[in-house]
Design an enzyme around this catalytic site. Structure first.
Site, PDB file in Angstrom:
ATOM      1  N   GLU A 244       0.888  -1.385  -0.069  1.00  0.00           N
ATOM      2  CA  GLU A 244       0.017  -0.016   0.155  1.00  0.00           C
ATOM      3  C   GLU A 244       0.973   1.225  -0.138  1.00  0.00           C
ATOM      4  O   GLU A 244       1.855   1.223   0.509  1.00  0.00           O
ATOM      5  CB  GLU A 244      -0.908  -0.151   1.334  1.00  0.00           C
ATOM      6  CG  GLU A 244      -2.038   1.227   1.377  1.00  0.00           C
ATOM      7  CD  GLU A 244      -2.941   1.135   2.456  1.00  0.00           C
ATOM      8  OE1 GLU A 244      -3.427   1.937   2.830  1.00  0.00           O
ATOM      9  OE2 GLU A 244      -2.802  -0.110   3.126  1.00  0.00           O
TER      10      GLU A 244
ATOM     11  N   ASP B 131       0.159   5.484   0.490  1.00  0.00           N
ATOM     12  CA  ASP B 131      -0.823   6.381   0.964  1.00  0.00           C
ATOM     13  C   ASP B 131      -0.547   7.706   0.945  1.00  0.00           C
ATOM     14  O   ASP B 131       0.387   8.035   1.366  1.00  0.00           O
ATOM     15  CB  ASP B 131      -1.078   6.072   2.360  1.00  0.00           C
ATOM     16  CG  ASP B 131      -1.784   4.580   2.597  1.00  0.00           C
ATOM     17  OD1 ASP B 131      -2.306   3.939   1.928  1.00  0.00           O
ATOM     18  OD2 ASP B 131      -1.577   4.261   3.747  1.00  0.00           O
TER      19      ASP B 131
ATOM     20  N   GLU C  53      -2.993  10.329   2.847  1.00  0.00           N
ATOM     21  CA  GLU C  53      -4.263  10.746   3.699  1.00  0.00           C
ATOM     22  C   GLU C  53      -4.344  12.021   4.265  1.00  0.00           C
ATOM     23  O   GLU C  53      -3.559  12.393   4.747  1.00  0.00           O
ATOM     24  CB  GLU C  53      -4.455   9.351   4.871  1.00  0.00           C
ATOM     25  CG  GLU C  53      -4.350   7.921   4.259  1.00  0.00           C
ATOM     26  CD  GLU C  53      -4.575   7.251   5.454  1.00  0.00           C
ATOM     27  OE1 GLU C  53      -5.531   6.117   5.582  1.00  0.00           O
ATOM     28  OE2 GLU C  53      -3.503   7.045   6.259  1.00  0.00           O
TER      29      GLU C  53
END
Length: 321
Positions: free
Chosen positions: A143, A145, A147
């Site tokens: 993953e 990210d 955010e």
């Protein structure tokens, strides 16, 4: 095959060489140039031939110049995610007390360059998290990210970045942005190639995570990932570690996405189809990029796992050295 929708020949009497992609959607940056006596005159045949070769070579590059209708599906939210125009350029995600919402790409990629423009939830957005990220399935997932952790009015958003490999993350870096991300759209980009992951904001690099497998640090090289985006509630941790709770009287909270754009190695039938000649496939930060990244980090970084001695009392992770 879709070429970027805007092909820039900035000066009419100039032929450009050494083509690379900018960190902005649907644009080609033609970096070096030299004068030509007339527009596409025969005396410029060599340059014109190069341009034709570039256009032919581009046929092997997988470019998705952004239609939410064609390239993604709103996979949760019960109507809280919406595409707003016929061309599929603008999408919104909403959050209320019952549910958030999100979308995912229709295709998986093993390496790629993914970018989107976002305008975040304005006002008191405490407890909300708006995301744009890559993720593989399974219990040992990879993953990458972006955010955005909401705030109480008048306080800055926190941009949270992380990299997971085989289900393990713990590689967080956080920033306060140098602009208000709720007023206008800004471009956020993840470049993922075999040697590094580069995070950029409006074309400015803020983080580079290098492949350090040679010293035993896992790196996402084997699992294809989809693009995801979401708006969800995390008041238990998102704003000042959960100190600020979500004010549901301000709901629904809404974030906007536009100019979604992926240039990637499409994964299908157990293999990846991609041209290694894609500019991002070997992209790295030159000295100017390193300088710009260090400038952002010195002014706007608010957390770096590599300097957290309390968290790593026996020494920081190997890639940090």
């Amino acid at each position: 095959m879709k070429l970027p929708s805007l092909f820039l020949l900035t000066f009419p009497n100039t032929i450009y060489t050494n083509v690379t992609y900018l960190d902005f959607p649907s644009t080609i940056h033609l970096r070096y140039q030299y004068p030509c006596e007339r527009k596409m005159k025969l005396s410029c045949g060599t340059s014109f031939a190069f341009l034709l070769l570039f256009l032919l070579a581009a046929q092997s590059v997988h470019v998705y110049a952004g239609s939410f209708h064609k390239d993604v599906q709103i996979h949760w939210g019960d109507g809280r995610g919406k595409i707003h125009d016929r061309d599929g350029k603008l999408l919104s995600l909403s959050l209320d007390k019952s549910s958030g919402s999100g979308f995912q790409s229709n295709q998986e990629f093993l390496y790629g360059k993914a970018e989107v423009q976002m305008k975040l939830v304005p006002g008191n957005s405490a407890g909300t998290v708006t995301t744009f990220y890559l993720k593989s399935p399974g219990t040992t997932w990879d993953e990458i990210d972006f955010e955005f952790l909401g705030n109480i009015s008048g306080h800055p958003y926190t941009l949270h970045t992380n990299v997971y490999t085989k289900g393990t993350g713990d590689k967080e870096q956080q920033f306060h942005l140098w602009f208000d991300p709720t007023v206008n759209f800004h471009t956020y980009c993840i470049t993922w190639n075999p040697q590094r992951i580069i995070f950029t904001v409006d074309g400015i690099p803020i983080r580079e995570f290098k492949n350090s497998e040679a010293i035993g640090v896992p790196f996402p090289t084997r699992q294809p990932m989809r693009l995801y985006a979401s708006l969800w509630e995390a008041e238990h941790w998102a704003t000042r570690g959960g100190l600020e709770k979500t004010d549901w009287s301000k709901a629904p909270f809404t974030a906007f996405y536009r100019n979604y754009n992926v240039d990637g190695c499409v994964w299908a039938n157990g293999k990846s189809s991609c041209s290694a000649n894609s500019p991002w496939f070997t992209q790295k930060l030159d000295s100017n990029g390193q300088t710009r990244m260090k400038g952002v980090q010195s002014k706007y970084m608010i957390y770096n796992y590599c300097t957290d001695k309390r968290r790593f009392p026996r020494g920081v992770p190997a890639e940090c050295t």
